[in-house]
Design a protein around this motif. Structure first.
Motif, PDB file in Angstrom:
ATOM      1  N   ARG A 280      52.740   1.225 -38.385  1.00  0.00           N
ATOM      2  CA  ARG A 280      51.892  -0.440 -37.237  1.00  0.00           C
ATOM      3  C   ARG A 280      51.399  -1.342 -36.473  1.00  0.00           C
ATOM      4  O   ARG A 280      50.529  -2.160 -36.916  1.00  0.00           O
ATOM      5  N   HIS A 281      51.211  -0.147 -35.371  1.00  0.00           N
ATOM      6  CA  HIS A 281      50.755  -0.780 -34.853  1.00  0.00           C
ATOM      7  C   HIS A 281      48.991  -0.696 -35.112  1.00  0.00           C
ATOM      8  O   HIS A 281      47.661  -1.336 -34.934  1.00  0.00           O
ATOM      9  N   LEU A 282      48.182   0.421 -35.552  1.00  0.00           N
ATOM     10  CA  LEU A 282      47.290   0.373 -36.152  1.00  0.00           C
ATOM     11  C   LEU A 282      46.554   0.154 -36.804  1.00  0.00           C
ATOM     12  O   LEU A 282      45.383  -0.745 -37.295  1.00  0.00           O
ATOM     13  N   ASP A 283      47.716  -1.272 -38.373  1.00  0.00           N
ATOM     14  CA  ASP A 283      47.605  -2.166 -39.138  1.00  0.00           C
ATOM     15  C   ASP A 283      47.431  -3.327 -38.496  1.00  0.00           C
ATOM     16  O   ASP A 283      46.339  -3.974 -39.419  1.00  0.00           O
ATOM     17  N   TYR A 284      47.838  -3.331 -36.962  1.00  0.00           N
ATOM     18  CA  TYR A 284      47.792  -4.617 -36.011  1.00  0.00           C
ATOM     19  C   TYR A 284      46.308  -4.227 -35.779  1.00  0.00           C
ATOM     20  O   TYR A 284      45.419  -5.575 -35.606  1.00  0.00           O
ATOM     21  N   ALA A 285      45.098  -3.283 -35.109  1.00  0.00           N
ATOM     22  CA  ALA A 285      44.549  -3.669 -34.003  1.00  0.00           C
ATOM     23  C   ALA A 285      43.668  -3.986 -35.653  1.00  0.00           C
ATOM     24  O   ALA A 285      42.822  -3.865 -35.364  1.00  0.00           O
ATOM     25  N   LEU A 286      43.843  -2.987 -37.569  1.00  0.00           N
ATOM     26  CA  LEU A 286      43.017  -2.620 -37.887  1.00  0.00           C
ATOM     27  C   LEU A 286      42.619  -4.629 -38.589  1.00  0.00           C
ATOM     28  O   LEU A 286      41.272  -5.087 -38.415  1.00  0.00           O
ATOM     29  N   GLN A 287      43.547  -5.771 -39.216  1.00  0.00           N
ATOM     30  CA  GLN A 287      42.934  -6.260 -38.854  1.00  0.00           C
ATOM     31  C   GLN A 287      42.153  -7.134 -37.496  1.00  0.00           C
ATOM     32  O   GLN A 287      41.451  -7.577 -38.297  1.00  0.00           O
ATOM     33  N   ALA A 288      42.307  -7.354 -36.461  1.00  0.00           N
ATOM     34  CA  ALA A 288      41.876  -7.418 -35.537  1.00  0.00           C
ATOM     35  C   ALA A 288      40.384  -6.864 -35.083  1.00  0.00           C
ATOM     36  O   ALA A 288      39.455  -8.312 -35.101  1.00  0.00           O
ATOM     37  N   THR A 289      40.049  -5.645 -35.178  1.00  0.00           N
ATOM     38  CA  THR A 289      38.460  -5.319 -34.867  1.00  0.00           C
ATOM     39  C   THR A 289      37.531  -6.028 -36.557  1.00  0.00           C
ATOM     40  O   THR A 289      36.488  -5.674 -36.010  1.00  0.00           O
ATOM     41  N   GLU A 290      38.308  -5.666 -37.643  1.00  0.00           N
ATOM     42  CA  GLU A 290      38.154  -6.218 -39.133  1.00  0.00           C
ATOM     43  C   GLU A 290      37.373  -7.424 -38.513  1.00  0.00           C
ATOM     44  O   GLU A 290      36.151  -7.544 -39.485  1.00  0.00           O
ATOM     45  N   THR A 291      37.408  -8.339 -38.146  1.00  0.00           N
ATOM     46  CA  THR A 291      37.569 -10.108 -38.304  1.00  0.00           C
ATOM     47  C   THR A 291      36.578  -9.663 -36.425  1.00  0.00           C
ATOM     48  O   THR A 291      35.597 -10.784 -36.877  1.00  0.00           O
ATOM     49  N   LEU A 292      36.753  -9.185 -35.785  1.00  0.00           N
ATOM     50  CA  LEU A 292      35.888  -8.856 -34.218  1.00  0.00           C
ATOM     51  C   LEU A 292      34.447  -8.438 -35.164  1.00  0.00           C
ATOM     52  O   LEU A 292      33.546  -8.870 -34.964  1.00  0.00           O
ATOM     53  N   ALA A 293      34.674  -7.862 -36.161  1.00  0.00           N
ATOM     54  CA  ALA A 293      33.062  -7.194 -36.745  1.00  0.00           C
ATOM     55  C   ALA A 293      32.432  -7.926 -37.813  1.00  0.00           C
ATOM     56  O   ALA A 293      30.823  -8.117 -37.556  1.00  0.00           O
ATOM     57  N   PHE A 294      33.094  -8.734 -38.678  1.00  0.00           N
ATOM     58  CA  PHE A 294      33.323  -9.830 -39.268  1.00  0.00           C
ATOM     59  C   PHE A 294      31.962 -10.611 -38.466  1.00  0.00           C
ATOM     60  O   PHE A 294      31.233 -11.484 -38.550  1.00  0.00           O
ATOM     61  N   VAL A 295      32.312 -10.806 -37.271  1.00  0.00           N
ATOM     62  CA  VAL A 295      31.534 -12.003 -35.705  1.00  0.00           C
ATOM     63  C   VAL A 295      30.263 -11.737 -35.977  1.00  0.00           C
ATOM     64  O   VAL A 295      29.509 -12.560 -35.783  1.00  0.00           O
ATOM     65  N   HIS A 296      29.851 -10.449 -35.978  1.00  0.00           N
ATOM     66  CA  HIS A 296      28.312  -9.591 -35.691  1.00  0.00           C
ATOM     67  C   HIS A 296      27.637 -10.460 -36.580  1.00  0.00           C
ATOM     68  O   HIS A 296      26.384 -10.982 -36.457  1.00  0.00           O
ATOM     69  N   CYS A 297      28.076 -10.759 -37.473  1.00  0.00           N
ATOM     70  CA  CYS A 297      27.088 -11.344 -38.785  1.00  0.00           C
ATOM     71  C   CYS A 297      26.800 -12.966 -38.716  1.00  0.00           C
ATOM     72  O   CYS A 297      25.842 -13.492 -38.810  1.00  0.00           O
ATOM     73  N   CYS A 298      27.265 -13.321 -37.332  1.00  0.00           N
ATOM     74  CA  CYS A 298      27.221 -14.416 -36.663  1.00  0.00           C
ATOM     75  C   CYS A 298      26.340 -14.929 -36.291  1.00  0.00           C
ATOM     76  O   CYS A 298      25.640 -15.901 -35.387  1.00  0.00           O
ATOM     77  N   LEU A 299      26.535 -13.480 -34.856  1.00  0.00           N
ATOM     78  CA  LEU A 299      25.353 -13.073 -33.907  1.00  0.00           C
ATOM     79  C   LEU A 299      24.337 -13.121 -34.153  1.00  0.00           C
ATOM     80  O   LEU A 299      23.165 -13.492 -33.237  1.00  0.00           O
ATOM     81  N   ASN A 300      23.532 -12.591 -35.044  1.00  0.00           N
ATOM     82  CA  ASN A 300      22.119 -12.181 -35.754  1.00  0.00           C
ATOM     83  C   ASN A 300      21.088 -14.110 -35.199  1.00  0.00           C
ATOM     84  O   ASN A 300      20.572 -13.748 -34.577  1.00  0.00           O
ATOM     85  N   PRO A 301      21.933 -14.774 -35.477  1.00  0.00           N
ATOM     86  CA  PRO A 301      20.945 -16.279 -35.579  1.00  0.00           C
ATOM     87  C   PRO A 301      20.995 -16.554 -34.184  1.00  0.00           C
ATOM     88  O   PRO A 301      20.024 -17.221 -33.478  1.00  0.00           O
ATOM     89  N   VAL A 302      22.186 -16.380 -33.012  1.00  0.00           N
ATOM     90  CA  VAL A 302      22.154 -16.771 -32.198  1.00  0.00           C
ATOM     91  C   VAL A 302      21.250 -16.010 -31.482  1.00  0.00           C
ATOM     92  O   VAL A 302      20.308 -16.181 -30.655  1.00  0.00           O
ATOM     93  N   ILE A 303      20.976 -14.194 -31.594  1.00  0.00           N
ATOM     94  CA  ILE A 303      20.187 -14.178 -30.693  1.00  0.00           C
ATOM     95  C   ILE A 303      18.901 -13.977 -30.862  1.00  0.00           C
ATOM     96  O   ILE A 303      17.767 -14.186 -30.148  1.00  0.00           O
ATOM     97  N   TYR A 304      18.399 -14.284 -32.443  1.00  0.00           N
ATOM     98  CA  TYR A 304      16.614 -14.906 -32.491  1.00  0.00           C
ATOM     99  C   TYR A 304      17.154 -16.213 -31.759  1.00  0.00           C
ATOM    100  O   TYR A 304      15.339 -16.737 -30.963  1.00  0.00           O
ATOM    101  N   PHE A 305      17.552 -17.172 -32.078  1.00  0.00           N
ATOM    102  CA  PHE A 305      17.285 -18.327 -31.279  1.00  0.00           C
ATOM    103  C   PHE A 305      17.259 -18.220 -29.688  1.00  0.00           C
ATOM    104  O   PHE A 305      16.088 -18.862 -29.090  1.00  0.00           O
ATOM    105  N   PHE A 306      18.322 -17.795 -28.912  1.00  0.00           N
ATOM    106  CA  PHE A 306      17.938 -17.932 -27.280  1.00  0.00           C
ATOM    107  C   PHE A 306      17.105 -15.993 -26.994  1.00  0.00           C
ATOM    108  O   PHE A 306      16.911 -17.065 -26.022  1.00  0.00           O
ATOM    109  N   LEU A 307      17.488 -15.354 -27.304  1.00  0.00           N
ATOM    110  CA  LEU A 307      16.621 -14.522 -27.332  1.00  0.00           C
ATOM    111  C   LEU A 307      14.774 -14.528 -27.998  1.00  0.00           C
ATOM    112  O   LEU A 307      13.670 -13.914 -27.377  1.00  0.00           O
ATOM    113  N   GLY A 308      14.208 -15.093 -28.937  1.00  0.00           N
ATOM    114  CA  GLY A 308      13.437 -15.186 -29.427  1.00  0.00           C
ATOM    115  C   GLY A 308      12.772 -16.104 -29.573  1.00  0.00           C
ATOM    116  O   GLY A 308      12.516 -17.335 -29.079  1.00  0.00           O
ATOM    117  N   GLU A 309      11.468 -15.990 -28.556  1.00  0.00           N
ATOM    118  CA  GLU A 309      10.866 -17.138 -28.407  1.00  0.00           C
ATOM    119  C   GLU A 309       9.629 -18.413 -29.516  1.00  0.00           C
ATOM    120  O   GLU A 309      10.822 -19.743 -29.412  1.00  0.00           O
TER     121      GLU A 309
END
Length: 359
Positions: A280-309
């Protein structure tokens, strides 16, 4: 591998006691709380990731077509990364509704959305790896990059990468199905009866192709890039190193927890780990970490904007060219220099300039 794929074993305990007449037969682990948690937790997070990912990656595509004009290998990889992320986030509204209620979109969309999700998942990670190799060639192997980093090479390797992503997602497409059980309709990956091997192979595929191989390639490329930059006496060297560390740390930080939990789920499937509370704890963790992984697709544009001159200048210029948005930019005091014209011919330059172009 579909989001919200948590086994529904939340039958009433009296049903268990009536159905399982013999104590020797193990009873399923009740997970009604896990599903209730997902109904509350997942939909708003999926909606947030969808909105941010759609906006950010759409801006990346507009900038690449309007200003960069796809004249280099790096531009091609950035475009394909943004398309992969868009393909990925476009599946999230369906999974969000499914998590909140049930699957109401039919078998065809069940297979299509599952396939979109997996192709976007693998494609996004693969193109991050290609961008790492591209930066490695530009900075560490500058002479070789004169021949290798061409527009044609970028197109060919991108097509090959999409082919690998599609092939890797075929099991998910084949085994995703829509079915109704106890007045609840599901869209899940269902393997043949008693086929634990398919479940294990699917989880290992995600771990190997989604984390181990990409992380190994990225660490190899960026360690040599940092070593090369250390020999450069340039004032922007430290900024370039921070840029590299940000890319690697963000990738590992957002994807590693999900892959670890997925590996533990595989051990549960193999019955190496057998404990109801742990599951049960693992299933809770799966939902949380999977959503955390999804956030990465939003970070690529942020990386380009703040770090790419250059990329930052292009995005600000794009917003200034939009009627209404230019008023919002005026208080910022941002002044843009004329955008540098991109060239399809690569010439050897400083390592820091190559890195900025790659980003």
């Amino acid at each position: 591998m579909n989001p919200t794929d948590i086994a529904d074993t939340s039958l009433d305990e009296s049903v268990y006691s009536n159905y399982y007449a013999y104590e020797s037969v193990p009873q399923p682990c009740a997970k009604a709380g896990v599903r209730a948690f997902g109904e509350l937790f997942l939909p708003p997070l999926y909606a947030l990731v969808f909105a941010l990912g759609l906006l950010g990656n759409s801006v990346v595509v507009l900038v690449l077509f309007k200003y960069k004009r796809l004249k280099s290998m790096t531009d091609v990889y950035l475009l394909n990364l943004a398309i992969s992320d868009l393909l990925f986030v476009l599946s999230l509204p369906f999974w969000g509704y499914y998590a909140a209620d049930q699957w109401v979109f039919g078998l065809g969309l069940c297979k299509l959305i599952s396939w979109m999700y997996l192709v976007g998942f693998y494609g996004g990670i693969f193109f991050i790896v290609l961008l790492s190799v591209d930066r490695y060639l530009a900075i560490v192997r500058a002479v070789l990059s004169l021949r290798a980093r061409t527009l044609a090479s970028g197109v060919v390797t991108s097509l090959a990468t999409w082919a690998v992503a599609v092939f890797a997602s075929l099991p998910g497409l084949a085994f995703s199905t829509c079915y109704t059980e106890r007045n609840h309709t599901y869209c899940r990956t269902r393997y043949p009866a008693n086929s634990t091997a398919w479940k294990v192979l699917s989880s290992l595929e995600v771990n190997v192709l989604g984390l181990l191989v990409p992380s190994g390639i990225m660490l190899f490329c960026y360690s040599l890039i940092i070593k090369t930059l250390q020999r450069c006496k340039n004032e922007k060297r430290n900024r370039a190193v921070r840029m590299i560390l940000a890319v690697v740390v963000l990738f590992l930080g957002f994807w590693a927890p999900y892959n670890v939990v997925l590996f533990l789920e595989t051990l549960v499937e193999l019955e190496v780990l057998q404990d109801c509370t742990f599951e049960r704890h693992l299933d809770y963790a799966l939902q949380a970490t999977e959503t955390l992984a999804f956030v990465h697709c939003c970070l690529n544009p942020v990386i380009y904007f703040f770090l790419g001159e250059k990329f930052r200048k292009y995005i600000v210029q794009l917003f200034k060219s939009c009627r209404g948005l230019s008023v919002l930019c005026q208080p910022c005091g941002l002044r843009l220099d004329p955008a540098d014209a991109s060239s399809s011919t690569y010439t050897q330059s400083t390592a820091d300039q190559d890195l900025r172009d790659a980003l």
